[in-house]
Design an enzyme around this catalytic site. Sequence first.
Site, short mmCIF file in Angstrom:
data_model
loop_
_atom_site.label_atom_id
_atom_site.label_comp_id
_atom_site.label_asym_id
_atom_site.label_seq_id
_atom_site.Cartn_x
_atom_site.Cartn_y
_atom_site.Cartn_z
N ASP A 18 42.35 43.97 44.78
CA ASP A 18 42.56 43.36 43.47
C ASP A 18 41.26 43.50 42.68
O ASP A 18 40.69 44.58 42.62
CB ASP A 18 43.00 41.90 43.68
N TYR A 45 39.46 36.81 34.72
CA TYR A 45 40.37 36.81 33.57
C TYR A 45 39.68 36.76 32.21
O TYR A 45 40.09 37.43 31.27
CB TYR A 45 41.40 35.68 33.73
N HIS A 59 51.60 43.19 46.27
CA HIS A 59 50.19 43.15 45.87
C HIS A 59 49.30 42.61 46.99
O HIS A 59 48.08 42.68 46.89
CB HIS A 59 50.06 42.26 44.62
#
Length: 335
Positions: free
Chosen positions: A120, A247, A308
């Site tokens: 990730d 983020y 994922h």
Amino acid sequence: MHIKYMHQLATHTHTIAMDQITHRFVKVNGLKLHVAEIGLESSPVVIFLHGFPEIWYTWRHQMIAVAKAGFRAIAPDFRGYGLSELPAEPEKASFADLISDTASILDSLNISKVFVIGKDFGAIVAYPFALQHPEKVAGIVTIGLPIMPPGAFTTEFVLPEGFYPRRWQEPGRAEADFGRFDVKTVVRNVYILFSQSELQIANENQEIMDLVKPSTPLPSWFSEEDLEAYAALYEKSGFRTALQVPYRTMDMVGSEVQNPKVEVPTMMIMGEADYVLKIPGMGEYIRSGEVKKYVPNQETIYVPHGSHFLPEQFPEKVNELVLDFLNRHKHLVAV
């Protein structure tokens, strides 16, 4: 009865191996960072870099496997994650901090060269780390994300409105959303959301946590014990740093090095059912070969039915692929 016994034996063996993972704190860049470790100090080193909502524990299966195969595995918790200290101002944390921390951890442990495995957003740390510290990197394996070109999320890929990264980029929004639940429920919901094969998009009057019904079960490969382990660590760290990196710094992704090209051997492992492939522009970028502009020596491997969370969903397959890569290239690491 035989199958049940074999499962109990495998669980017992895994528990013994988990007990062999040691933990230490390394003081780097003014913070005490947690590092999990297994394997002989004289062995070639593999550093594992986690994503969100993960921590070192994500890599438990791979750490044990590479140590058994004669490598030394180290898995830090990034600053502000898990058992690592929070920076004084989490809202100012950046990918540059994580890249610098990774280099400093290796220096403090007297490790000169490593294989880097990133999952990730750990991939977003791994590639710039290799570009900025090429002498330290023998090879890279990333899981769930490719190398990102400069300005990736402003020029290459379009994140739909209502998709979780767009929502979590807004200061205060995720904090209010998460604040309605205990930490364990937040982690549970994120694992359920991120294990889907489609993009999970919230309506205008919905928050991201509302996308998961309380009755939705955990993925079959993720146990209540695993959830407890993650929840305990996020209860300690909270989500302040995690919301900032990745983020709220996504507009900076890929900007660390202009005209990046990673020359060392690389491998990217993607689950065929990973929602990341549905991000507009992402699947085409990977499948068209455009990604090879930046990683000319990359192998790309797709795992059937893979989500994922490949390291936890299909640990044996990931272990097999990672060990094959390491064994083919271990001559590049001088111990």
